[in-house]
Write a protein that holds these residues in place. Structure first.
Motif, short mmCIF file in Angstrom:
data_model
loop_
_atom_site.label_atom_id
_atom_site.label_comp_id
_atom_site.label_asym_id
_atom_site.label_seq_id
_atom_site.Cartn_x
_atom_site.Cartn_y
_atom_site.Cartn_z
N ARG A 135 -13.00 4.36 -1.52
CA ARG A 135 -12.88 3.22 -2.05
C ARG A 135 -12.20 2.42 -1.02
O ARG A 135 -11.19 3.06 -0.16
N PRO A 136 -12.19 1.18 -0.71
CA PRO A 136 -12.91 0.10 -1.64
C PRO A 136 -14.35 0.05 -1.20
O PRO A 136 -15.06 -0.94 -1.91
N PHE A 137 -14.95 0.64 -0.25
CA PHE A 137 -16.33 0.44 0.14
C PHE A 137 -17.25 1.02 -0.86
O PHE A 137 -18.41 0.37 -1.13
N THR A 138 -16.78 1.96 -1.66
CA THR A 138 -17.68 2.35 -2.80
C THR A 138 -16.94 3.43 -3.68
O THR A 138 -15.99 3.80 -3.32
N SER A 178 -7.91 6.59 -2.24
CA SER A 178 -8.72 5.57 -1.46
C SER A 178 -7.87 5.37 -0.15
O SER A 178 -6.74 5.67 0.07
N ILE A 179 -8.84 4.65 0.68
CA ILE A 179 -8.37 4.40 1.97
C ILE A 179 -6.96 3.52 2.02
O ILE A 179 -6.13 3.95 2.80
N PRO A 180 -6.99 2.60 1.34
CA PRO A 180 -5.77 1.50 1.32
C PRO A 180 -4.56 2.47 1.09
O PRO A 180 -3.50 2.44 1.48
N ALA A 181 -4.76 3.30 -0.18
CA ALA A 181 -3.60 4.08 -0.91
C ALA A 181 -3.09 5.06 0.21
O ALA A 181 -1.78 5.28 0.41
N ILE A 182 -4.02 5.40 1.14
CA ILE A 182 -3.49 6.61 2.16
C ILE A 182 -2.52 5.93 3.08
O ILE A 182 -1.41 6.51 3.42
N PHE A 183 -2.68 4.65 3.62
CA PHE A 183 -1.69 3.87 4.37
C PHE A 183 -0.74 3.48 3.52
O PHE A 183 0.38 3.35 4.20
N ILE A 184 -0.62 2.96 2.38
CA ILE A 184 0.19 2.71 1.34
C ILE A 184 1.27 3.90 1.36
O ILE A 184 2.64 3.52 1.57
N TRP A 185 0.81 4.80 1.18
CA TRP A 185 1.63 6.08 0.79
C TRP A 185 2.47 6.43 2.37
O TRP A 185 3.59 6.56 2.18
N SER A 186 1.76 6.45 3.28
CA SER A 186 2.30 6.63 4.61
C SER A 186 3.42 5.84 4.90
O SER A 186 4.61 6.18 5.38
N PHE A 187 3.18 4.62 4.60
CA PHE A 187 4.40 3.54 4.94
C PHE A 187 5.35 3.85 4.12
O PHE A 187 6.70 3.75 4.46
#
Length: 326
Positions: free
Chosen positions: A121-124, A68-77
């Motif tokens: 996700r989380p938009f759909t 998902s979109i949030p996970a992409i940024f969490i993984w990168s950080f």
């Protein structure tokens, strides 16, 4: 894509990053970026560990929240933070950007498989699956391996992989055109098509096809641009009987139904139990439909046993799960 392809893609991105003047070829940032792109290319598939629990959890969640979109940024950080602990001399911004790019590319290429991802996700929670590239594509994997070998023999990694990715963009465009041509031809063969689901295989000119009309399911293959119709089934809605309702409470059945867009169903009644089976029509192989969900219930509609996943013979299915014999 498969794990092996994601690994070689991570290496390739580490090589491509050498075109970045800050990264260069031989410095701490280059080393950190190589680790970042390799780890980042694998991170979204951490949910594969769900297989250790059961197939239902894996099917329902694989390529879901971890892509998902949030996970992409969490993984990168997380990955960037970890690497800066071990390689503090690296450039934080460029390490983060290349790691982020590797993760985004992982999710992006998975969209082109028949399985797809919940990348928005989380938009759909809708699954996005373009169905033009097999989970393992020999051409894509081999091109990456060729690039790595050329790099080993002394070529500049940045320009090598830039050239390879230009070729691969062309390859994806060709696959798009091939799929579009198949869909166009199917509409000429079968009238009143509601939906066509095309799944690529490892063979460049072979595709699995499932077709839905108002009243029928058709199963076909495309081989060397020839459409071959294999099976036809009446499209019968799943009846909401007490047996079906009880079966749908099972985790394996509900996971299958959340994942499969085209399937047929069977209900068999025996002297001491019921058996409900859902059969995915997308993956016909040698006359058999290997992706199924099955549940057995006693006469009081209590679930006795169930399974969902890939199985290639009835004997193996019953032996593996110790299901009640027919």
């Amino acid at each position: 894509m498969d794990t092996g392809t994601h690994v070689v893609m991570g290496i390739a991105l580490g090589g491509l990053a050498t075109l970045d003047p800050v990264v260069g070829i031989d410095n701490p940032t280059a080393t950190a970026v190589m680790f970042g792109t390799i780890i980042g290319s694998q991170a979204p598939d951490l949910d594969t560990i769900l297989k250790l629990r059961n197939n239902a959890k894996y099917i329902r969640n694989h390529r879901g929240i971890t892509h998902s979109i949030p996970a992409i940024f969490i993984w990168s950080f997380l990955i960037t933070g970890m690497l800066t602990i071990f390689i503090p001399e690296s450039n934080l911004l460029h390490l983060y950007l290349w790691t982020l790019f590797a993760i985004v590319l992982h999710v992006f290429v998975d969209i082109f498989n028949a399985y797809g991802t919940q990348a928005l996700r989380p938009f759909t929670k809708k699954w996005i699956a373009l169905g033009i590239i097999n989970t393992f594509d020999p051409f894509i994997f081999i091109m990456h391996v060729i690039g790595i070998v050329i790099w080993i023999f002394g070529a500049h990694p940045g320009y090598t992989f830039l050239s390879i990715y230009i070729i691969l963009i062309g390859y994806y465009l060709i696959r798009f055109a091939m799929k579009r041509n198949i869909v166009r031809r199917l509409h000429k063969i079968i009238p009143d098509i509601e939906q066509v689901i095309i799944s690529p295989t490892m063979r460049f000119r072979q595709w699995h096809i499932a077709i839905m009309t108002d009243i029928t399911f058709h199963v076909a293959r495309s081989v060397n641009e020839e459409i071959i119709l294999l099976d036809e089934f009446e499209r019968v809605p799943v009846p909401q009987t007490e047996v079906i309702k009880a079966a749908e409470e099972d985790d394996n059945i509900s996971a299958f139904l959340s994942f499969s867009p085209v399937y047929r169903w069977e209900v068999d009644e025996f002297s001491d139990h019921y058996e409900v089976r859902f059969i995915d029509l997308r993956y016909r192989s040698k006359g058999y439909y290997p992706f199924v969900a099955i549940v057995q219930l006693d006469t009081d509609l209590n679930i006795v046993s169930s399974y969902t996943g890939w199985i290639f013979s009835e004997e193996k299915l019953r032996k593996k799960l110790e299901l009640i014999p027919e």
